[in-house]
Write an enzyme that holds these catalytic residues in place. Structure first.
Site, PDB file in Angstrom:
ATOM      1  N   GLN A  27      -2.797   9.271  -4.140  1.00 49.45           N
ATOM      2  CA  GLN A  27      -3.133   8.551  -2.909  1.00 49.45           C
ATOM      3  C   GLN A  27      -2.005   8.544  -1.894  1.00 49.45           C
ATOM      4  O   GLN A  27      -2.239   8.538  -0.701  1.00 49.45           O
ATOM      5  CB  GLN A  27      -3.564   7.118  -3.220  1.00 49.45           C
ATOM      6  CG  GLN A  27      -2.462   6.169  -3.609  1.00 49.45           C
ATOM      7  CD  GLN A  27      -2.962   4.989  -4.429  1.00 49.45           C
ATOM      8  OE1 GLN A  27      -3.531   4.040  -3.902  1.00 49.45           O
ATOM      9  NE2 GLN A  27      -2.763   5.063  -5.737  1.00 49.45           N
ATOM     10  N   ARG A  28      -0.767   8.534  -2.378  1.00 53.14           N
ATOM     11  CA  ARG A  28       0.317   8.460  -1.401  1.00 53.14           C
ATOM     12  C   ARG A  28       0.846   9.827  -1.009  1.00 53.14           C
ATOM     13  O   ARG A  28       1.626   9.953  -0.073  1.00 53.14           O
ATOM     14  CB  ARG A  28       1.441   7.545  -1.918  1.00 53.14           C
ATOM     15  CG  ARG A  28       2.285   8.116  -2.998  1.00 53.14           C
ATOM     16  CD  ARG A  28       3.359   7.103  -3.414  1.00 53.14           C
ATOM     17  NE  ARG A  28       4.450   7.789  -4.087  1.00 53.14           N
ATOM     18  CZ  ARG A  28       5.399   7.169  -4.777  1.00 53.14           C
ATOM     19  NH1 ARG A  28       5.404   5.860  -4.884  1.00 53.14           N
ATOM     20  NH2 ARG A  28       6.369   7.859  -5.334  1.00 53.14           N
ATOM     21  N   GLY A  32      -0.697  -1.063  -5.148  1.00 56.53           N
ATOM     22  CA  GLY A  32      -0.614  -2.399  -4.569  1.00 56.53           C
ATOM     23  C   GLY A  32      -0.278  -3.402  -5.657  1.00 56.53           C
ATOM     24  O   GLY A  32      -1.170  -3.937  -6.295  1.00 56.53           O
ATOM     25  N   ARG A  33       1.037  -3.617  -5.866  1.00 52.45           N
ATOM     26  CA  ARG A  33       1.460  -4.584  -6.889  1.00 52.45           C
ATOM     27  C   ARG A  33       1.174  -6.009  -6.411  1.00 52.45           C
ATOM     28  O   ARG A  33       0.720  -6.838  -7.171  1.00 52.45           O
ATOM     29  CB  ARG A  33       2.978  -4.451  -7.143  1.00 52.45           C
ATOM     30  CG  ARG A  33       3.351  -3.428  -8.197  1.00 52.45           C
ATOM     31  CD  ARG A  33       3.358  -3.981  -9.624  1.00 52.45           C
ATOM     32  NE  ARG A  33       2.692  -3.013 -10.493  1.00 52.45           N
ATOM     33  CZ  ARG A  33       2.300  -3.217 -11.748  1.00 52.45           C
ATOM     34  NH1 ARG A  33       2.515  -4.359 -12.331  1.00 52.45           N
ATOM     35  NH2 ARG A  33       1.667  -2.303 -12.424  1.00 52.45           N
ATOM     36  N   ASP A  87       2.106   0.701   1.114  1.00 54.50           N
ATOM     37  CA  ASP A  87       1.616  -0.632   0.754  1.00 54.50           C
ATOM     38  C   ASP A  87       1.229  -1.474   1.967  1.00 54.50           C
ATOM     39  O   ASP A  87       0.544  -2.489   1.818  1.00 54.50           O
ATOM     40  CB  ASP A  87       2.667  -1.383  -0.070  1.00 54.50           C
ATOM     41  CG  ASP A  87       2.877  -0.743  -1.433  1.00 54.50           C
ATOM     42  OD1 ASP A  87       1.903  -0.205  -1.971  1.00 54.50           O
ATOM     43  OD2 ASP A  87       4.008  -0.777  -1.933  1.00 54.50           O
ATOM     44  N   GLY A  97       9.497   4.481  -2.466  1.00 55.46           N
ATOM     45  CA  GLY A  97       8.324   5.326  -2.710  1.00 55.46           C
ATOM     46  C   GLY A  97       7.997   6.156  -1.484  1.00 55.46           C
ATOM     47  O   GLY A  97       7.983   5.637  -0.372  1.00 55.46           O
TER      48      GLY A  97
END
Lengths: 417, 417
Positions: A295-296, A190-191, A143, A13
């Site tokens: 967000q990323r 956030g998994r 993350d 990611g």
């Protein structure tokens, strides 16, 4: 000194500042005597397999400066898992052939823990195949779940986005709550680790106020959540909830999953609507948002510290490569919270690969759904300062438009079979 | 000249710059000889009914400067519909009693088309009840659907947020598309008008590239959408879709509604997951986001033009009030696209109330799902320039913390019965 080429690749990611690291690698390599030229693999390790290597030296100085402020992975990223080299050396033999054909002796892999695993396998396979390759990691992940580093480039910018966005939306819902929306739910990434959800805590005073944070580390208890929600709305007139996509129930099942959720709803994905539904059943008008890629990719509100650290890990990775620090990676070490001081150190990829750093229990108060003072001390310096991009005449940020000229192929096409 | 007091109130959905107008009203009133003091009603017209009037003169200069950069409605907003004064004068009699008790002769209502309707009713009732009230509107809405004004304060900032966010996320998904996500869907606000969805078009060159825009003005045709999606992914390797919350099918039914959606899914709200589901069925890995309140609260990426226009309408509204321009409102008139020139004019609230300005057909190419050159000419100047807030030491914007001291009540509590 005999010069050799360096290959840089992006993996997993992407983040708001992965290209900042890319630009730093390219710039640092230029002034490193042992490095001749920098190739960038197109779409991560796939680009090496397919011999699709971008000749970065054709890019203009302006493009490389704009690369620093361009989100996403400009050279293409990938989600590819290589086999264990003990089981299958075929793809590794191909990778070494491509490296050899282009005189590449340094390989920098810009990724998270999966990518560290790939880099380690590559390093081991090179040794087996007797190819003189130095593999170095360049850390990144929004993350913030990499072991052995205080923080990961990409996280501070995403954290700043989350903190600012929830601060803004709380002001919004507070003003509507007398006659309309009383609860706002924001879903963040956030998994398995709740770092980004925790970052929302920076938007509020210690204690959390109207904000409730639901990280994946804390099993969700519906009755406790609803009771607390009622208390918050009663006290503040409204409440905001920040929920990690990976929120689980007490049995460890995701609240949201593809297909059918545990409430037997047909669920199209997204835990925010599930939590919003619970708030609705509790009697509140509710709005919800899902930050997802926003967000990323939010380079427009990147953290200044993040941009600096993304540059630093890129520069150090080049140094480690030419020093022959095979299977190493730069990491960020924190020296003090306030004033915030940090430096880049080197550590073995072994300490990063396939590990996951969760939100420490000391950073989060699960009864109050808020971060602790220790959590604030950790997060506060990371979101400080704004690394704004420059904007063009139409009001959009100036993003790099790269030529991405591919090297002439010297090998036959790759076929895995 | 006999001085009288002015009452300012916020109404309807708030914006990133409604407080910028509030600060401008308070500042302008201070230098206006006819105005004694400025009250702000707490939670819009409700604050007048309940005699909850904030004495703004206790706020510090610093707080009022910070108010300019604080999103949400600092004095509280409301969603309240007043009865037709021909049917029921009771609430109006109460409103006039409160105004009289505090010597308020000027009432400024900062809102959209519903609020313009309320302001008109108030003005009519004051005449009937023989109270010398001058009611003036202050336009705002992120929906940009107000008639008689070229644009509405609040819209340009939300438009900038949408354009920048989709530009960023397109770069993100483009870099992932080789092996992972191929389609990203972003849901934006707009129940009936697609202005915000159209703003996404500013992120891409004329023609739209990998972006497809789905505004509520264009009935959604599933087969046409899927066929176009396939072509975009084939050509660009990925696609992005920006969809208005109010997207409808050919029968005029919302795709997303509370309860059960038209596909007989239990739908928790949100059209993005529905469109994402369609893209998944078409064979693509898909991510989706919902901008919800984030888009209208995103003061951190406010448009500089928007901030200027929010100030201008606030200032002119005070002038109109003391000039006795009852039931008028300032509007923005565009004089030229490039260079962008505009001025504030006054128009009757009648021309604004209960009307809705939709996205013109000349601004949108429904076959290509993109804005036209005319659409770009309209949108381009609005998102130009960044009105950044200042930030505090923890990395968050500095928001106004108001005292909101309530005036001593002079009347008995209001009871509608």
């Amino acid at each position: 000194m005999k010069k050799h080429n360096l290959c840089y690749a992006q993996s997993g990611g992407v983040t708001a500042v992965i290209n900042t690291s890319a630009a730093a690698v390219i710039a640092a390599a230029k002034t490193t005597p042992a490095v001749h030229r920098v190739y960038a693999a197109q779409n991560g390790i796939l680009g090496v397999l397919n011999e699709e290597l971008i000749e970065t030296w054709h890019e203009s100085g302006k493009s490389l400066r704009q690369l620093e402020q361009t989100p996403g992975g400009a050279f293409g990223s990938c989600r590819v898992k290589l086999p264990d080299p003990n089981d299958d050396l075929v793809p590794y033999a191909r990778l070494m052939d491509v490296f050899a054909a282009h005189d590449i002796r340094y390989f920098l892999y810009n990724g998270g823990n999966d990518s560290a695993d790939t880099a380690m396998k590559l390093s081991a396979a090179a040794r087996t195949l007797n190819y003189p390759l130095v593999v170095v990691g360049v850390p990144k992940t929004i993350d913030n779940d990499l072991a052995a580093t205080d923080t990961c480039p990409g996280f501070p910018s995403a954290a700043k986005y989350v903190a600012v966005s929830i601060a803004e939306t709380m002001l919004d819902v507070a003003s509507m709550s007398a006659t309309s929306t009383k609860v706002f739910v924001l879903e963040v990434m956030g998994r398995h680790a709740g770092w980004l959800a925790a970052a929302a805590g920076m938007a509020v005073p210690v204690g959390g106020g109207a904000l409730m944070i639901l990280p994946p580390e804390v099993p969700w208890r519906r009755a406790h959540f609803v009771a607390t929600l009622h208390r918050r709305v009663k006290k503040y007139g409204y409440a905001a909830v920040v929920v990690s996509e990976g929120l689980c129930d007490s049995k460890g099942n995701f609240l949201s999953a593809d297909g059918t959720d545990q409430f037997a709803h047909h669920q199209l994905g997204g835990v925010a609507p599930i939590i919003a539904d619970v708030a609705k059943h509790a009697g509140y008008k509710c709005h919800w948002g899902v930050a997802d890629y926003m967000q990323r990719a939010a380079r427009h509100i990147a953290s200044a510290v993040d941009a600096k650290q993304a540059v630093a890990v890129g520069e150090v990775a080049v140094q480690l490569a030419v020093q022959g620090k095979n299977a190493y990676t730069p990491v960020i070490r924190r020296l003090s919270d306030s004033p915030y001081r940090w430096r880049v150190e080197a550590t073995s990829l072994k300490k990063v690969a396939n590990r996951e750093r969760k939100l420490p229990t000391t950073y989060f108060n699960r009864e109050q759904y808020c971060i602790t003072a220790a959590g604030r001390r950790y997060l506060s310096p990371l979101i400080k300062g704004e690394a704004y991009p420059t904007y063009n005449a139409t009001g959009l940020p100036e993003y790099a438009i790269l030529k991405k000229q591919l090297a002439h192929k010297k090998l036959p096409p790759y076929s895995a079979n």
